[in-house]
Write a protein that holds these residues in place. Structure first.
Motif, PDB file in Angstrom:
ATOM      1  N   TYR A  51       0.848  -1.182   0.000  1.00 52.44           N
ATOM      2  CA  TYR A  51       0.000   0.000   0.000  1.00 52.44           C
ATOM      3  C   TYR A  51       0.886   1.235   0.000  1.00 52.44           C
ATOM      4  CZ  TYR A  51      -4.353  -2.495   1.089  1.00 52.44           C
ATOM      5  OH  TYR A  51      -5.461  -3.302   1.039  1.00 52.44           O
ATOM      6  N   PRO A  54      -4.365   4.730   3.252  1.00 53.08           N
ATOM      7  CA  PRO A  54      -3.530   3.921   2.337  1.00 53.08           C
ATOM      8  C   PRO A  54      -4.324   3.490   1.114  1.00 53.08           C
ATOM      9  CG  PRO A  54      -3.409   3.101   4.608  1.00 53.08           C
ATOM     10  CD  PRO A  54      -4.539   4.073   4.553  1.00 53.08           C
ATOM     11  N   PHE A  99      -0.025  -5.447   8.944  1.00 53.38           N
ATOM     12  CA  PHE A  99       0.745  -4.438   8.227  1.00 53.38           C
ATOM     13  C   PHE A  99       2.135  -4.282   8.829  1.00 53.38           C
ATOM     14  CE2 PHE A  99      -2.184  -2.357   5.323  1.00 53.38           C
ATOM     15  CZ  PHE A  99      -3.416  -2.794   5.788  1.00 53.38           C
ATOM     16  N   GLY A 100       3.105  -4.001   7.975  1.00 54.42           N
ATOM     17  CA  GLY A 100       4.387  -3.531   8.455  1.00 54.42           C
ATOM     18  C   GLY A 100       4.257  -2.082   8.898  1.00 54.42           C
ATOM     19  N   PRO A 101       5.242  -1.531   9.595  1.00 53.67           N
ATOM     20  CA  PRO A 101       5.165  -0.161  10.100  1.00 53.67           C
ATOM     21  C   PRO A 101       5.275   0.893   9.013  1.00 53.67           C
ATOM     22  CG  PRO A 101       7.287  -1.110  10.632  1.00 53.67           C
ATOM     23  CD  PRO A 101       6.477  -2.213  10.050  1.00 53.67           C
ATOM     24  N   TYR A 130     -13.908  -2.702   8.953  1.00 55.31           N
ATOM     25  CA  TYR A 130     -12.770  -2.683   9.869  1.00 55.31           C
ATOM     26  C   TYR A 130     -12.520  -1.261  10.378  1.00 55.31           C
ATOM     27  CZ  TYR A 130     -11.805  -6.925   7.131  1.00 55.31           C
ATOM     28  OH  TYR A 130     -11.907  -8.132   6.479  1.00 55.31           O
ATOM     29  N   TYR A 189      -9.161   0.667  11.978  1.00 55.75           N
ATOM     30  CA  TYR A 189      -7.741   0.622  12.285  1.00 55.75           C
ATOM     31  C   TYR A 189      -7.344   1.930  12.965  1.00 55.75           C
ATOM     32  CZ  TYR A 189      -6.744  -3.441   9.300  1.00 55.75           C
ATOM     33  OH  TYR A 189      -6.690  -4.700   8.750  1.00 55.75           O
ATOM     34  N   GLN A 201      -3.750   4.272  13.499  1.00 57.24           N
ATOM     35  CA  GLN A 201      -2.356   4.441  13.104  1.00 57.24           C
ATOM     36  C   GLN A 201      -1.745   5.529  13.972  1.00 57.24           C
ATOM     37  OE1 GLN A 201      -1.677   5.912   9.074  1.00 57.24           O
ATOM     38  NE2 GLN A 201       0.044   4.519   8.856  1.00 57.24           N
ATOM     39  N   ARG A 249       4.084   4.492  13.531  1.00 53.67           N
ATOM     40  CA  ARG A 249       3.789   3.082  13.782  1.00 53.67           C
ATOM     41  C   ARG A 249       2.878   2.532  12.703  1.00 53.67           C
ATOM     42  NH1 ARG A 249       2.140   2.278  19.935  1.00 53.67           N
ATOM     43  NH2 ARG A 249       2.297   0.128  19.250  1.00 53.67           N
ATOM     44  N   GLY A 250       2.780   1.252  12.651  1.00 49.14           N
ATOM     45  CA  GLY A 250       1.935   0.608  11.640  1.00 49.14           C
ATOM     46  C   GLY A 250       0.463   0.695  11.983  1.00 49.14           C
ATOM     47  N   LEU A 251      -0.325   0.079  11.157  1.00 47.41           N
ATOM     48  CA  LEU A 251      -1.764   0.061  11.351  1.00 47.41           C
ATOM     49  C   LEU A 251      -2.139  -1.034  12.340  1.00 47.41           C
ATOM     50  CD1 LEU A 251      -2.648   0.494   7.632  1.00 47.41           C
ATOM     51  CD2 LEU A 251      -3.362   2.049   9.428  1.00 47.41           C
ATOM     52  N   LEU A 253      -5.221  -3.083  13.988  1.00 45.42           N
ATOM     53  CA  LEU A 253      -6.635  -3.408  13.849  1.00 45.42           C
ATOM     54  C   LEU A 253      -7.322  -3.296  15.199  1.00 45.42           C
ATOM     55  CD1 LEU A 253      -8.990  -4.436  12.114  1.00 45.42           C
ATOM     56  CD2 LEU A 253      -8.272  -6.758  12.700  1.00 45.42           C
ATOM     57  N   TYR A 285     -13.371  -5.522  13.825  1.00 43.66           N
ATOM     58  CA  TYR A 285     -13.841  -5.929  12.519  1.00 43.66           C
ATOM     59  C   TYR A 285     -15.253  -6.470  12.660  1.00 43.66           C
ATOM     60  CZ  TYR A 285     -12.798 -10.812  13.697  1.00 43.66           C
ATOM     61  OH  TYR A 285     -12.765 -12.047  14.282  1.00 43.66           O
ATOM     62  N   GLU A 341      -9.988  -6.725  18.468  1.00 40.33           N
ATOM     63  CA  GLU A 341      -8.664  -7.325  18.413  1.00 40.33           C
ATOM     64  C   GLU A 341      -7.841  -6.999  19.645  1.00 40.33           C
ATOM     65  OE1 GLU A 341      -6.591  -9.225  15.974  1.00 40.33           O
ATOM     66  OE2 GLU A 341      -8.659  -9.932  15.854  1.00 40.33           O
ATOM     67  N   PHE A 353      -4.648   8.488  14.205  1.00 39.83           N
ATOM     68  CA  PHE A 353      -5.300   8.556  12.900  1.00 39.83           C
ATOM     69  C   PHE A 353      -6.132   7.290  12.763  1.00 39.83           C
ATOM     70  CE2 PHE A 353      -6.072  10.376   9.000  1.00 39.83           C
ATOM     71  CZ  PHE A 353      -5.616   9.674   7.897  1.00 39.83           C
ATOM     72  N   LEU A 374      -8.716   4.854  10.786  1.00 38.09           N
ATOM     73  CA  LEU A 374      -9.061   4.508   9.412  1.00 38.09           C
ATOM     74  C   LEU A 374     -10.132   3.436   9.391  1.00 38.09           C
ATOM     75  CD1 LEU A 374      -5.397   4.457   8.256  1.00 38.09           C
ATOM     76  CD2 LEU A 374      -7.129   5.790   7.074  1.00 38.09           C
ATOM     77  N   LEU A 400      -8.267  -4.892   1.089  1.00 39.69           N
ATOM     78  CA  LEU A 400      -8.757  -3.811   1.939  1.00 39.69           C
ATOM     79  C   LEU A 400      -8.788  -2.499   1.173  1.00 39.69           C
ATOM     80  CD1 LEU A 400      -6.895  -4.283   5.332  1.00 39.69           C
ATOM     81  CD2 LEU A 400      -9.347  -4.000   5.091  1.00 39.69           C
ATOM     82  N   THR A 401      -9.917  -1.790   1.257  1.00 35.33           N
ATOM     83  CA  THR A 401     -10.011  -0.440   0.724  1.00 35.33           C
ATOM     84  C   THR A 401     -10.284   0.493   1.891  1.00 35.33           C
ATOM     85  OG1 THR A 401     -10.873  -1.240  -1.381  1.00 35.33           O
ATOM     86  CG2 THR A 401     -11.206   1.078  -0.877  1.00 35.33           C
ATOM     87  N   PHE A 402      -9.471   1.526   1.996  1.00 30.91           N
ATOM     88  CA  PHE A 402      -9.536   2.422   3.145  1.00 30.91           C
ATOM     89  C   PHE A 402     -10.288   3.704   2.847  1.00 30.91           C
ATOM     90  CE2 PHE A 402      -6.765   0.535   6.300  1.00 30.91           C
ATOM     91  CZ  PHE A 402      -5.986  -0.343   5.555  1.00 30.91           C
TER      92      PHE A 402
END
Lengths: 112, 116
Positions: free
Chosen positions: A36, A44, A102-104, B34, B36, B38, B42-44, B46, B49, B59, B88, B90, B105-107
């Motif tokens: 992404y 994303p 996801f990765g960071p 879903y 998420y 962020q 850092r990553g997303l 979850l 869901y 989760e 953030f 999402l 996945l579509t955000f």
């Protein structure tokens, strides 16, 4: 050990360079692999999607998966300033729902 | 074509105040939905869901809750915000598993929450 590891960067390259972005993972149950792209303060958007080992090409982008090494890569050829964004690798494990890890993310800047 | 809407885009709230973020998907039926979060650098992560109306799975334990009052509506809520809830948020969707592209996945555009 994190399930998905990715060098956060930041990575800065000159316009026209070839960019290589990488992720490693530890869980062999991952079946699908994605990249992404996320611009600042946006959601994303999907760039590449693949499920088998090997290469998949789409324009200037090539996604590479090596399941035996648990390693995926994204190559960007002829990089443009508009490619400046954060790139997130993502992997799917099919459970009762499609669990996406996801990765960071790697922050990329392409300098004109 | 399918579209996902998320609002508000930006929110500044005091500690202890309630929260409601809303997400709707158009152009499809029975999507998986879903939430998420962020955090900076850092990553997303979850949070929740949902595979159907009224079906919510969490989760991670947290100060937030989610609800799905209609097939294409997903709401993230909190009764009392904490400083650590800043981030953030999402919303995302995937098609029903029986459909093609079921696991892509579509955000949405995201909601930036600052808790002061």
């Amino acid at each position: 050990q994190k399930e998905v590891e990715q060098d956060p960067g930041p990575l800065s390259v000159p316009e026209g360079a070839i960019v290589s972005l990488n992720c490693t993972y530890s869980n062999s149950a991952f079946q699908y692999f994605m990249w992404y792209r996320q611009y600042s303060r946006k959601g994303p958007e999907l760039l590449m999607y693949t499920y088998s080992s090997g290469n998949k090409e789409d324009g200037r982008f090539t996604a590479q998966v090596d399941k035996s090494s648990k390693y995926i890569s994204l190559f960007i050829r002829d990089s443009q300033p508009s490619d400046s964004a954060t790139y997130l690798c993502a992997m799917i494990m099919r459970t009762s729902y499609d669990k996406v890890i996801f990765g960071p993310g790697t922050s990329l800047s392409v300098i004109p | 074509s399918q579209t996902i809407h998320q609002w508000p885009a930006t929110l500044v709230q005091p500690v202890g105040s309630p929260l409601s973020l809303e997400c709707t998907v158009e152009g499809t039926s029975n999507p998986n939905l879903y939430w998420y979060r962020q955090a900076a650098g850092r990553g997303l992560q979850l949070l929740f869901y949902s595979v159907g109306i009224g079906q919510i799975s969490s989760e991670v334990p947290q100060n937030l809750s989610a609800s799905r009052p209609q097939d294409r509506q997903f709401i993230l809520s909190s009764k009392k915000l904490l400083l650590s809830d800043s981030g953030f948020y999402l919303c995302a969707w995937t098609p029903d598993r029986a459909r093609a592209g079921a696991n892509v996945l579509t955000f949405g555009a995201g909601s930036r929450l600052t808790v002061l």
